[in-house]
Design a protein around this motif. Sequence first.
Motif, PDB file in Angstrom:
ATOM      1  N   LYS A  66      45.000  36.003  37.304  1.00 17.99           N
ATOM      2  CA  LYS A  66      44.289  35.470  36.136  1.00 17.99           C
ATOM      3  C   LYS A  66      45.264  35.194  34.994  1.00 17.99           C
ATOM      4  O   LYS A  66      46.133  36.012  34.686  1.00 17.99           O
ATOM      5  CB  LYS A  66      43.224  36.462  35.677  1.00 17.99           C
ATOM      6  N   VAL A  67      45.080  34.043  34.342  1.00 18.45           N
ATOM      7  CA  VAL A  67      45.870  33.712  33.161  1.00 18.45           C
ATOM      8  C   VAL A  67      45.062  34.049  31.911  1.00 18.45           C
ATOM      9  O   VAL A  67      43.840  34.229  31.970  1.00 18.45           O
ATOM     10  CB  VAL A  67      46.255  32.215  33.154  1.00 18.45           C
ATOM     11  N   ALA A  68      45.749  34.128  30.783  1.00 19.52           N
ATOM     12  CA  ALA A  68      45.071  34.373  29.512  1.00 19.52           C
ATOM     13  C   ALA A  68      44.180  33.186  29.164  1.00 19.52           C
ATOM     14  O   ALA A  68      44.367  32.064  29.658  1.00 19.52           O
ATOM     15  CB  ALA A  68      46.088  34.615  28.413  1.00 19.52           C
ATOM     16  N   ASP A  69      43.191  33.441  28.309  1.00 19.46           N
ATOM     17  CA  ASP A  69      42.248  32.413  27.863  1.00 19.46           C
ATOM     18  C   ASP A  69      41.446  31.830  29.023  1.00 19.46           C
ATOM     19  O   ASP A  69      41.201  30.620  29.101  1.00 19.46           O
ATOM     20  CB  ASP A  69      42.965  31.301  27.098  1.00 19.46           C
ATOM     21  N   SER A  70      41.050  32.699  29.944  1.00 19.83           N
ATOM     22  CA  SER A  70      40.095  32.370  30.995  1.00 19.83           C
ATOM     23  C   SER A  70      39.155  33.560  31.100  1.00 19.83           C
ATOM     24  O   SER A  70      39.505  34.674  30.699  1.00 19.83           O
ATOM     25  CB  SER A  70      40.787  32.096  32.334  1.00 19.83           C
ATOM     26  N   ILE A  71      37.955  33.344  31.628  1.00 17.82           N
ATOM     27  CA  ILE A  71      36.961  34.404  31.640  1.00 17.82           C
ATOM     28  C   ILE A  71      36.461  34.703  33.049  1.00 17.82           C
ATOM     29  O   ILE A  71      36.398  33.823  33.903  1.00 17.82           O
ATOM     30  CB  ILE A  71      35.752  34.076  30.733  1.00 17.82           C
ATOM     31  N   CYS A  72      36.121  35.969  33.264  1.00 15.58           N
ATOM     32  CA  CYS A  72      35.576  36.412  34.548  1.00 15.58           C
ATOM     33  C   CYS A  72      34.058  36.240  34.523  1.00 15.58           C
ATOM     34  O   CYS A  72      33.303  37.203  34.361  1.00 15.58           O
ATOM     35  CB  CYS A  72      35.975  37.861  34.809  1.00 15.58           C
ATOM     36  N   SER A  73      33.629  35.015  34.662  1.00 14.33           N
ATOM     37  CA  SER A  73      32.216  34.662  34.589  1.00 14.33           C
ATOM     38  C   SER A  73      31.947  33.543  35.576  1.00 14.33           C
ATOM     39  O   SER A  73      32.865  32.854  36.022  1.00 14.33           O
ATOM     40  CB  SER A  73      31.867  34.209  33.168  1.00 14.33           C
ATOM     41  N   LEU A 107      45.625  40.769  38.195  1.00 12.64           N
ATOM     42  CA  LEU A 107      44.918  40.734  39.476  1.00 12.64           C
ATOM     43  C   LEU A 107      43.402  40.753  39.313  1.00 12.64           C
ATOM     44  O   LEU A 107      42.839  41.625  38.660  1.00 12.64           O
ATOM     45  CB  LEU A 107      45.357  41.936  40.314  1.00 12.64           C
ATOM     46  N   VAL A 108      42.764  39.772  39.960  1.00 11.12           N
ATOM     47  CA  VAL A 108      41.305  39.698  40.031  1.00 11.12           C
ATOM     48  C   VAL A 108      40.924  39.496  41.493  1.00 11.12           C
ATOM     49  O   VAL A 108      41.524  38.677  42.192  1.00 11.12           O
ATOM     50  CB  VAL A 108      40.760  38.530  39.177  1.00 11.12           C
ATOM     51  N   LEU A 109      39.927  40.251  41.961  1.00 10.83           N
ATOM     52  CA  LEU A 109      39.392  40.085  43.308  1.00 10.83           C
ATOM     53  C   LEU A 109      38.078  39.322  43.227  1.00 10.83           C
ATOM     54  O   LEU A 109      37.244  39.605  42.365  1.00 10.83           O
ATOM     55  CB  LEU A 109      39.177  41.442  43.976  1.00 10.83           C
ATOM     56  N   ILE A 110      37.900  38.362  44.139  1.00 10.05           N
ATOM     57  CA  ILE A 110      36.755  37.454  44.092  1.00 10.05           C
ATOM     58  C   ILE A 110      36.138  37.375  45.485  1.00 10.05           C
ATOM     59  O   ILE A 110      36.848  37.255  46.481  1.00 10.05           O
ATOM     60  CB  ILE A 110      37.204  36.056  43.620  1.00 10.05           C
ATOM     61  N   THR A 111      34.804  37.428  45.546  1.00  8.89           N
ATOM     62  CA  THR A 111      34.121  37.459  46.843  1.00  8.89           C
ATOM     63  C   THR A 111      32.690  36.980  46.706  1.00  8.89           C
ATOM     64  O   THR A 111      32.204  36.724  45.595  1.00  8.89           O
ATOM     65  CB  THR A 111      34.134  38.897  47.411  1.00  8.89           C
ATOM     66  N   GLU A 224      48.175  44.757  45.731  1.00  9.21           N
ATOM     67  CA  GLU A 224      49.079  44.501  44.614  1.00  9.21           C
ATOM     68  C   GLU A 224      49.165  43.008  44.318  1.00  9.21           C
ATOM     69  O   GLU A 224      49.109  42.178  45.223  1.00  9.21           O
ATOM     70  CB  GLU A 224      50.474  45.038  44.928  1.00  9.21           C
ATOM     71  N   LEU A 225      49.325  42.690  43.045  1.00  5.72           N
ATOM     72  CA  LEU A 225      49.487  41.296  42.643  1.00  5.72           C
ATOM     73  C   LEU A 225      50.796  40.729  43.183  1.00  5.72           C
ATOM     74  O   LEU A 225      50.872  39.556  43.581  1.00  5.72           O
ATOM     75  CB  LEU A 225      49.465  41.196  41.118  1.00  5.72           C
TER      76      LEU A 225
END
Length: 245
Positions: A66-73, A107-111, A224-225
Motif C-alpha cells: 500500500k502507498v500513502a494517500d490510498s484507503i482500505c475501502s 503490507l495489506v492482505l486482500i481476499t 513478509e512484504l
Amino acid sequence: MRLDKFICKSTELTRNEAKKLLKSGEVRVNGEVAKNAAMQVHENNTITIDGQVLTARTSRYFMLHKVADSICSNVDEIYPSVLNFIDVDKAFDLHIAGRLDADTTGLVLITDDGRWSHNVISPKKECKKTYRVWLRDTISKDKSAELIEQFKQGLQLQGESTLTRPAALVLVMDDTLSVDESNNETNEVLLTITEGKYHQVKRMFAAVGNRVVGLHREQIGDIELADLAPGEWRELTTEEVALFI
C-alpha cells in the motif's frame, strides 16, 4: 457466506444484480425459494437459478504494498481505494483483511474469503503484525528498558477500559555509525502487536507521550512484504494462504 455474494462468485452478476434476481424469486436454496440477500449459505447447500446449480469460483488471495494517500475501502473517497491497484477481474468484490490508515504504508492482505480474513484480523487468533514506526521524539537506548516493559505489560489507551495486549518493541539503531559518532538515540522502532484497535499504534505511542510521524507495516503473521515495491501486488502462494486456514 452471504447468498448474494455466493451468486456473484458463481456468475458474472454484480451485487446489485444479484439482489434484484433474489427479489424475483428465481433463486432456490436446497429447493426452497430464497429472497434474503443476507442469508448465510454453505458449501454443502444446493443453490440454483432456474434449476441450474451454481458453483462458486475458487477464493482469491493477494498481497499489496500500500502507498500513502490510498484507503482500505471498497469505494473511492477523498483518496482512491487500494483495490484500484489490483489488476484482476471484479477487484471490487474483494475486501481487505486488516485495514491501514490513509497515511500508513506497507503490507495489506486482500481476499474474497471471509473465514480466511477473520483468521487474520480476529484478536482471538493472536496474529502478529509488525510495524516500522518513526517517532517525533527520540528514544535513548540506555533508557529504553522501561518503555519496552510498558509495551510488554500493555498500555492504557484513551477511551479504552482494558489494557492493550502485550506488544514487542525493538529499537532500530544506526549500525553504520561509529561509537564516537552515535548519540545512542533513535526515533525509529519496530512494534509487533496481536490486535487491531482503532489507530492502535498511534494511540499506544500517544499513551507514553510520543507521537507517530511515519508508519509502515512490514509483516502479518509469517507473510513478509519483503521486496515488493510500493503499489505492486501479487497472488499469495498456496503455502502463504495455508498459514491462515
